[in-house]
Design an enzyme around this catalytic site. Structure first.
Site, PDB file in Angstrom:
ATOM      1  N   ARG A  72      36.768 -23.550  20.885  1.00  0.00           N
ATOM      2  CA  ARG A  72      37.395 -24.255  19.772  1.00  0.00           C
ATOM      3  C   ARG A  72      37.937 -23.338  18.685  1.00  0.00           C
ATOM      4  O   ARG A  72      39.091 -23.489  18.252  1.00  0.00           O
ATOM      5  CB  ARG A  72      36.384 -25.211  19.094  1.00  0.00           C
ATOM      6  CG  ARG A  72      36.236 -26.535  19.743  1.00  0.00           C
ATOM      7  CD  ARG A  72      34.794 -26.988  19.647  1.00  0.00           C
ATOM      8  NE  ARG A  72      33.985 -26.075  20.434  1.00  0.00           N
ATOM      9  CZ  ARG A  72      33.797 -26.217  21.744  1.00  0.00           C
ATOM     10  NH1 ARG A  72      34.279 -27.243  22.365  1.00  0.00           N
ATOM     11  NH2 ARG A  72      33.089 -25.329  22.432  1.00  0.00           N
ATOM     12  N   THR A  73      37.112 -22.419  18.210  1.00  0.00           N
ATOM     13  CA  THR A  73      37.531 -21.629  17.049  1.00  0.00           C
ATOM     14  C   THR A  73      38.741 -20.766  17.420  1.00  0.00           C
ATOM     15  O   THR A  73      39.734 -20.709  16.688  1.00  0.00           O
ATOM     16  CB  THR A  73      36.360 -20.759  16.551  1.00  0.00           C
ATOM     17  OG1 THR A  73      35.196 -21.586  16.475  1.00  0.00           O
ATOM     18  CG2 THR A  73      36.648 -20.176  15.191  1.00  0.00           C
ATOM     19  N   LYS A 100      34.897   1.360  25.164  1.00  0.00           N
ATOM     20  CA  LYS A 100      34.859   2.831  25.236  1.00  0.00           C
ATOM     21  C   LYS A 100      34.030   3.419  24.105  1.00  0.00           C
ATOM     22  O   LYS A 100      33.954   4.627  23.946  1.00  0.00           O
ATOM     23  CB  LYS A 100      36.282   3.385  25.148  1.00  0.00           C
ATOM     24  CG  LYS A 100      37.214   2.915  26.233  1.00  0.00           C
ATOM     25  CD  LYS A 100      38.618   3.495  25.981  1.00  0.00           C
ATOM     26  CE  LYS A 100      39.668   2.637  26.635  1.00  0.00           C
ATOM     27  NZ  LYS A 100      41.003   2.874  26.054  1.00  0.00           N
ATOM     28  N   ARG A 121      35.135 -12.889  15.202  1.00  0.00           N
ATOM     29  CA  ARG A 121      33.827 -13.404  15.643  1.00  0.00           C
ATOM     30  C   ARG A 121      33.056 -12.234  16.233  1.00  0.00           C
ATOM     31  O   ARG A 121      33.576 -11.485  17.058  1.00  0.00           O
ATOM     32  CB  ARG A 121      33.974 -14.503  16.686  1.00  0.00           C
ATOM     33  CG  ARG A 121      32.621 -14.898  17.296  1.00  0.00           C
ATOM     34  CD  ARG A 121      32.657 -16.146  18.096  1.00  0.00           C
ATOM     35  NE  ARG A 121      32.809 -17.322  17.245  1.00  0.00           N
ATOM     36  CZ  ARG A 121      32.716 -18.580  17.702  1.00  0.00           C
ATOM     37  NH1 ARG A 121      32.454 -18.796  18.984  1.00  0.00           N
ATOM     38  NH2 ARG A 121      32.862 -19.602  16.887  1.00  0.00           N
ATOM     39  N   HIS A 149      29.512 -19.547   9.447  1.00  0.00           N
ATOM     40  CA  HIS A 149      30.704 -19.992  10.181  1.00  0.00           C
ATOM     41  C   HIS A 149      31.480 -20.900   9.206  1.00  0.00           C
ATOM     42  O   HIS A 149      31.544 -22.116   9.378  1.00  0.00           O
ATOM     43  CB  HIS A 149      30.264 -20.744  11.441  1.00  0.00           C
ATOM     44  CG  HIS A 149      31.344 -20.966  12.453  1.00  0.00           C
ATOM     45  ND1 HIS A 149      32.685 -20.748  12.200  1.00  0.00           N
ATOM     46  CD2 HIS A 149      31.277 -21.398  13.742  1.00  0.00           C
ATOM     47  CE1 HIS A 149      33.387 -21.039  13.291  1.00  0.00           C
ATOM     48  NE2 HIS A 149      32.554 -21.434  14.242  1.00  0.00           N
TER      49      HIS A 149
HETATM   50  N1   CP Z   1      32.265 -24.842  17.086  1.00  0.00           N
HETATM   51  C1   CP Z   1      32.540 -23.628  17.601  1.00  0.00           C
HETATM   52  O1   CP Z   1      32.445 -22.590  16.929  1.00  0.00           O
HETATM   53  O2   CP Z   1      32.917 -23.652  18.913  1.00  0.00           O
HETATM   54  P1   CP Z   1      33.336 -22.386  19.753  1.00  0.00           P
HETATM   55  O3   CP Z   1      32.101 -21.506  19.897  1.00  0.00           O
HETATM   56  O4   CP Z   1      33.813 -22.910  21.080  1.00  0.00           O
HETATM   57  O5   CP Z   1      34.406 -21.652  19.007  1.00  0.00           O
END
Ligand code: CP
Length: 318
Positions: A72-73, A100, A121, A149
């Site tokens: 999603r993100t 590396k 991320r 998040h």
């Molecule tokens: N909600 C969320 O962060 O989903 P993903 O890990 O799929 O990005």
């Protein structure tokens, strides 16, 4: 305060707004209630363009550095940027020079030359904060280990405001509240809006006390039956298997809670059920067909919210 750079008055759409200038989105703790309200209002303005698109960020480039899995993100930032007329670069740990031995610091310093903002991320808590301290382009935290998040929280709040209400909210956060970064960020944000928050988690997975202690109206329990009939929003999270240092500890709590359709009898008629997804087995699929299930709608709302955030950090407002 995150939105600290430049307080600007714009005569047209808003009375007052805070324009970001090379600003970073790292933690909900950097926001005020006023900041959040501005962003949610601005996302509402973006909503009509979430499917049709609008040419606002032509020639702008967004880098997507995802060193942990994401559906999603990653895809919603990619989609949001393209809906705004911009383009994206993607990098994962499997296809980058991280393999590396290149550091995240060096990676960010290189990528800032290739893009106008970086979505990051990373499995390490604090990675986004560290990147924001050395980057000359905005860093957007897309999840840092068990830390924060914030963009998920903004779309959660947007969903709650659209599908329920933010004022006088009764909400239960259910699941792995120890390692679940979405729950951490959301708890901070809900407190800004004076929500009554029930924290429901199996033994050993409760919200860290340093977060609980910041909440003004909070109930702590391990039994969802204590609260399910008294809330406007039930926010379910999965157990974060990948964050357990000891696999046996994960096995002890796995499958320790699950929401079934039958459990919703007696719930408030306008209860909504949210989940940041991915779902494993904590919501039975027969709940999906009920009027309460809003988690797929919630995932879609990531588009207008992230369009709004990209427009703000790249300083090209609608
Ligand atoms: N909600 C969320 O962060 O989903 P993903 O890990 O799929 O990005």
């Amino acid at each position: 305060m995150l939105l600290r750079a430049q307080k600007t008055i714009k005569a047209s759409a808003f009375n007052t707004y805070w324009m970001l200038e090379k600003q970073h989105i790292v933690s909900m703790r950097d926001f005020t209630r006023e900041d959040v309200t501005f962003i949610l209002d601005y996302a509402e303005r973006m909503f009509p363009f979430a499917r049709t698109g609008i040419e606002l960020l032509q020639h702008k480039i967004l880098a997507l550095l995802f060193f942990e899995p994401s559906t999603r993100t990653q895809l919603s930032f990619d989609s949001a940027m393209k809906r705004l007329g911009g383009s994206t670069l993607s990098l994962s740990s499997e296809d980058s020079s991280i393999l590396k031995g290149e550091t995240i610091t060096d990676t960010v310093k290189v990528v800032e030359g290739y893009a106008d903002a970086i979505v990051l991320r990373h499995s390490r808590e604090g990675a986004a904060r560290m990147a924001s301290e050395i980057s000359n382009v905005p860093i957007i935290n897309a999840g840092d280990g068990a830390g924060h998040h914030p963009t998920q929280t903004l779309l959660d709040l947007y969903t709650i405001r659209r599908e329920s209400h933010l004022e006088n909210l009764d909400i239960a956060l259910l699941g792995d509240l120890k390692y679940g970064r979405t729950a951490h960020s959301l708890a901070y944000a809900l407190n800004m809006f004076d929500a009554n928050i029930a924290l429901v988690a199996p033994d050993g997975l409760q919200m860290p006390s340093h977060i609980v202690d910041t909440l003004d109206s909070v109930t702590v329990t391990d039994n969802i039956d204590d609260v399910i009939h008294e809330v406007d929003v039930l926010y379910v999270t999965r157990i974060q298997k990948e964050r357990f240092p000891d696999p046996n500890e994960y096995l002890r709590v796995a499958k320790s809670y699950r929401i079934y359709r039958s459990m919703l009898q007696g719930a408030r008629d306008d209860l909504i059920i949210l989940h940041p997804l991915p779902r494993v087995d904590e919501i039975a699929t027969d709940v999906d067909q009920t009027k309460h299930a809003k988690y797929f709608q919630q995932a879609f709302y990531g588009i207008p919210v992230r369009m709004a955030l990209l427009s703000i950090v790249m300083d090209k407002l609608l």
